[in-house]
Design a protein around this motif. Structure first.
Motif, PDB file in Angstrom:
ATOM      1  N   LYS A  92      65.535 -57.511  42.114  1.00 19.05           N
ATOM      2  CA  LYS A  92      64.289 -57.183  42.821  1.00 19.05           C
ATOM      3  C   LYS A  92      64.141 -58.060  44.067  1.00 19.05           C
TER       4      LYS A  92
ATOM      5  N   TYR B  53      61.585 -50.199  32.123  1.00 18.80           N
ATOM      6  CA  TYR B  53      60.558 -50.680  33.047  1.00 18.80           C
ATOM      7  C   TYR B  53      60.029 -49.514  33.884  1.00 18.80           C
TER       8      TYR B  53
ATOM      9  N   VAL C 217      66.807 -60.422  32.163  1.00 20.76           N
ATOM     10  CA  VAL C 217      65.593 -60.686  32.941  1.00 20.76           C
ATOM     11  C   VAL C 217      65.933 -61.405  34.235  1.00 20.76           C
TER      12      VAL C 217
ATOM     13  N   GLN D 286      65.822 -51.926  33.257  1.00 25.91           N
ATOM     14  CA  GLN D 286      65.317 -51.181  34.414  1.00 25.91           C
ATOM     15  C   GLN D 286      64.844 -49.787  34.022  1.00 25.91           C
TER      16      GLN D 286
ATOM     17  N   PHE E  49      56.685 -55.089  32.013  1.00 25.79           N
ATOM     18  CA  PHE E  49      57.998 -55.730  32.024  1.00 25.79           C
ATOM     19  C   PHE E  49      58.348 -56.312  30.653  1.00 25.79           C
TER      20      PHE E  49
END
Length: 191
Positions: A137, A24, A130, A21, A37
């Motif tokens: 999300k 990202y 992942v 995170q 990503f």
């Protein structure tokens, strides 16, 4: 469950997820955020990937040490001795070459097994991070506001796309070894 113990800090998915995170967020903030990503995942696991590269290179070196040691051993056997019989001075080099050959094969086998374990561990950790990222999300948005992806597509992301990261991580040492094998094979063809 308490008898099994706790996971080490580095094996917990929360730490891996936090790193993914973080990176990202850094890549999304840039102007060119194409493949942000994937870049974030690779950057989050860069230490593990570098270790895999180093293990792959060292393993390839050990694989090609054996033919050289066998060549030197055969050349040593072919050279005529001085006729004084089996003395330590006459067989010393042959013993050292044999020990080197057996030792290099033993180290190469142990390293290969450790490399397989490390590849699987890194692949699982990256894949789990992942998956956790996707679910985090997905949980942050409601089904009414999510017009981009259906629930089936989210499941596809988790089951197929996240699993590809495992295989990329698993095969990375083989990808490192292939150029070294070609170079060493080419060099051996002229020797």
């Amino acid at each position: 469950m308490r008898m099994l113990g706790t996971l080490r800090e580095q094996e917990q998915v929360q730490g891996d997820l936090a790193r993914v995170q973080h990176f990202y967020g850094l890549y999304i903030a840039q102007e060119d955020n194409k493949n942000a990503f994937l870049k974030a995942v690779f950057r989050a696991f860069r230490k593990d990937i570098c270790i895999q590269f180093c293990l792959g290179i060292f393993n390839a070196i050990l694989q090609f040490a054996s033919p050289w040691l066998v060549l030197y051993l055969v050349n040593y056997i072919k050279t005529p001795g001085d006729g004084s019989g089996l003395t330590w001075e006459n067989v010393e080099m042959g013993v050292y070459l044999s020990i080197g050959l057996v030792g290099s094969q033993l180290v190469q086998y142990c390293l290969s097994e450790h490399m397989t374990y490390f590849n699987v561990l890194t692949g699982r950790r990256s894949s789990n991070a992942v998956i956790a990222f996707i679910y985090a999300k997905y949980a942050a948005i409601s089904a009414a506001t999510n017009k981009d992806f259906s629930s089936g597509q989210i499941v596809n992301f988790v089951q197929v796309d996240a699993e590809r990261l495992f295989w990329i991580s698993y095969e990375i040492t083989g990808v490192v070894q292939i150029p070294m094998i070609f170079i060493a094979s080419f060099a051996l063809s002229f020797y």
